[in-house]
Design an enzyme around this catalytic site. Structure first.
Site, PDB file in Angstrom:
ATOM      1  N   ASP A 170       0.617  -1.034  -0.001  1.00  0.00           N
ATOM      2  CA  ASP A 170       0.186  -0.134  -0.063  1.00  0.00           C
ATOM      3  C   ASP A 170       0.872   1.243  -0.030  1.00  0.00           C
ATOM      4  O   ASP A 170       1.517   1.693   0.957  1.00  0.00           O
ATOM      5  CB  ASP A 170      -0.753  -0.021   1.273  1.00  0.00           C
ATOM      6  CG  ASP A 170      -2.043   1.021   1.314  1.00  0.00           C
ATOM      7  OD1 ASP A 170      -1.961   1.925   0.595  1.00  0.00           O
ATOM      8  OD2 ASP A 170      -2.870   1.078   2.250  1.00  0.00           O
ATOM      9  N   ASP A 181      -4.005   6.896  -3.512  1.00  0.00           N
ATOM     10  CA  ASP A 181      -3.994   6.075  -2.610  1.00  0.00           C
ATOM     11  C   ASP A 181      -4.397   4.559  -3.273  1.00  0.00           C
ATOM     12  O   ASP A 181      -5.360   4.560  -3.536  1.00  0.00           O
ATOM     13  CB  ASP A 181      -4.595   6.462  -1.531  1.00  0.00           C
ATOM     14  CG  ASP A 181      -4.576   5.449  -0.270  1.00  0.00           C
ATOM     15  OD1 ASP A 181      -3.864   4.308  -0.436  1.00  0.00           O
ATOM     16  OD2 ASP A 181      -5.295   5.753   0.835  1.00  0.00           O
ATOM     17  N   HIS A 258      -7.048  11.505   4.880  1.00  0.00           N
ATOM     18  CA  HIS A 258      -8.539  10.935   5.323  1.00  0.00           C
ATOM     19  C   HIS A 258      -9.054  12.270   5.748  1.00  0.00           C
ATOM     20  O   HIS A 258      -8.981  13.243   6.672  1.00  0.00           O
ATOM     21  CB  HIS A 258      -8.245  10.072   6.930  1.00  0.00           C
ATOM     22  CG  HIS A 258      -7.500   8.851   6.624  1.00  0.00           C
ATOM     23  ND1 HIS A 258      -6.806   8.443   7.477  1.00  0.00           N
ATOM     24  CD2 HIS A 258      -7.550   8.103   5.767  1.00  0.00           C
ATOM     25  CE1 HIS A 258      -6.351   6.974   7.097  1.00  0.00           C
ATOM     26  NE2 HIS A 258      -6.810   6.873   6.092  1.00  0.00           N
ATOM     27  N   GLU A 283     -11.451   1.203  -0.641  1.00  0.00           N
ATOM     28  CA  GLU A 283     -10.469  -0.127  -0.113  1.00  0.00           C
ATOM     29  C   GLU A 283     -11.287  -1.098   0.880  1.00  0.00           C
ATOM     30  O   GLU A 283     -12.215  -0.640   1.452  1.00  0.00           O
ATOM     31  CB  GLU A 283      -9.146   0.405   0.585  1.00  0.00           C
ATOM     32  CG  GLU A 283      -9.539   1.178   1.913  1.00  0.00           C
ATOM     33  CD  GLU A 283      -8.173   1.775   2.449  1.00  0.00           C
ATOM     34  OE1 GLU A 283      -7.276   0.935   2.475  1.00  0.00           O
ATOM     35  OE2 GLU A 283      -8.279   2.837   2.976  1.00  0.00           O
ATOM     36  N   GLU A 378      -7.199  -1.771  -3.192  1.00  0.00           N
ATOM     37  CA  GLU A 378      -7.632  -0.254  -3.200  1.00  0.00           C
ATOM     38  C   GLU A 378      -7.442   0.457  -4.341  1.00  0.00           C
ATOM     39  O   GLU A 378      -6.309   0.223  -4.919  1.00  0.00           O
ATOM     40  CB  GLU A 378      -6.863   0.255  -1.817  1.00  0.00           C
ATOM     41  CG  GLU A 378      -7.172   1.903  -1.740  1.00  0.00           C
ATOM     42  CD  GLU A 378      -6.293   2.480  -0.513  1.00  0.00           C
ATOM     43  OE1 GLU A 378      -6.823   3.417   0.024  1.00  0.00           O
ATOM     44  OE2 GLU A 378      -5.331   1.906  -0.108  1.00  0.00           O
TER      45      GLU A 378
END
Length: 397
Positions: A170, A181, A258, A283, A378
């Site tokens: 990731d 991301d 976030h 994700e 993701e």
């Protein structure tokens, strides 16, 4: 499947006779740029000198949003969105080329430190790292087996990737804070195929359900239904793949990984709607364990509190470390390896002090029960005014 069209480059003065279409070379540049080397060394911005970076997967809106595909007003809004899209697409192409490179050599026997450092070195080249304007968006996660997220090796970690490991890679790239991301799961033993396929199918369902005015709780319910339709047999025992219920997708804003909205991967939750112009990391995590993670020890991930105001700091070493964090990472996540790479030494107490003050947040590894296995998939998407674009989609996943 959605087909995207591309200009052939013809125009006034072009010959009338038909030309045979040339097959597009993979890894090449656009607009007269050079062809990528193997291993990749040429930054994405040099491969595409015109600034027209590859478009992600285009998904046309349907049903109540079908009108958006032909609305002149929304087409104008899409045009005004172009600069943000170019930045995100550049970061996405860097991600695609880096992961293609990593997939060519990752194998059992390598240390996690070697894997992360080779990946990050390539990522810095592809994104043409430049302070906070272009670089890595967060540390390379390489969480293994029952550890689902937020593990990257700390300095001195000698953990080795094994044949029977299930490893979630990731990593993130960004241009001017526009973060991609995106993650996939590496495994070598085919017995884990159903687990990995469950996460892949569940993430694709989440992407399919996402859209303007889509309700987040309904997306989570659809994800759970797909994920938990899979079973995996390990050493004579059969396990239903469970969603890890306290891990979620999330909205993304510039320099803010976030951004406030969470995309659940189980049913329930709030009926909050997605909105035009939002970026999301979709994700999902599947597990053979309890489907619930908790904090582990030996933290490696840290991030400055995005909303923190002025907090007085009395310890000089902590002040110096904060200056280094502001200069090198801003509000993007970082790890201890990167702190040392920035030239800091004897920083552990200073880092703890910044965490105690709430200036920096720590993000420990997140683990399910020992002996279980977890998988992740993701992608980053954007809800454009006229269509949905899966920015990080590639030939691999």
């Amino acid at each position: 499947a959605v087909v995207t069209t591309q200009s052939t480059g013809g125009g006034e003065g072009a010959p009338a006779k038909k030309k045979k279409k040339k097959k597009k070379k993979t890894g090449g540049g656009g607009g007269g740029g050079p062809k990528q080397t193997d291993p990749p060394t040429i930054p994405i911005c040099d491969l595409y000198p015109t600034g027209e970076f590859p478009t992600g997967e285009i998904c046309q809106y349907t049903d109540d949003n079908l009108w958006r595909t032909t609305s002149q007003e929304k087409k104008m809004a899409d045009y005004a969105f172009e600069e943000a899209l170019k930045e995100a697409r550049q970061a996405a192409e860097a991600h695609r080329q880096v992961r293609k490179y990593v997939q060519s050599w990752i194998k059992p026997g390598l240390t996690m430190t070697e894997i992360c450092e080779r990946l990050e070195d390539c990522s810095r080249r592809m994104i043409k790292e430049n302070g906070l304007q272009a670089g890595l968006a967060f540390p390379t996660g390489c969480s293994i087996n029952h550890c689902a997220a937020h593990y990257t090796p700390n300095p001195g970690d000698k953990t080795v990737l094994m044949y029977d490991d299930v490893c979630k890679i990731d990593f993130g790239t960004h241009i001017n804070g526009r973060i991609i991301d995106c993650a996939w799961t590496v495994h070598f033993n085919p017995k884990f195929d159903p687990l990995v396929n469950a996460a892949k199918a569940a993430t694709n369902m989440g992407i399919k359900c996402a859209g303007i005015d889509a309700r987040l709780n309904e997306i989570g319910e659809a994800i759970q239904e797909v994920m938990e339709s899979y079973e995996v047999e390990l050493d004579g025992s059969t396990y239903q793949v469970k969603c890890i219920r306290n891990l979620n997708g999330h909205s993304i804003e510039p320099y803010k990984i976030h951004a406030g909205k969470t995309v659940p991967i189980i049913k329930g939750g709030e009926a909050i709607k997605m909105e035009e112009g939002e970026f999301y990391a979709i994700e999902t995590f599947g597990s053979t364990g309890k489907g619930l993670v908790h904090d582990d020890v030996d933290c490696s991930h840290y991030m400055k509190n995005f909303d923190i105001g002025h907090v007085p700091i009395r310890i000089n070493r902590a002040k110096g470390l904060l200056n280094s964090i502001n200069k090198n990472f801003g509000t993007l996540a970082f790890c201890k390896r990167w702190v040392e790479r920035a030239g800091e030494t004897k920083y552990l107490l200073a880092l703890k002090h910044l965490c105690d003050l709430g200036i920096v947040n720590d993000y420990p590894p997140l683990v399910d029960q020992k002996g279980s296995y977890t998988a992740q998939m993701e992608h980053t998407i954007v809800l454009r005014p006229t269509c949905k674009e899966v920015l990080s989609r590639g030939d691999d996943y």
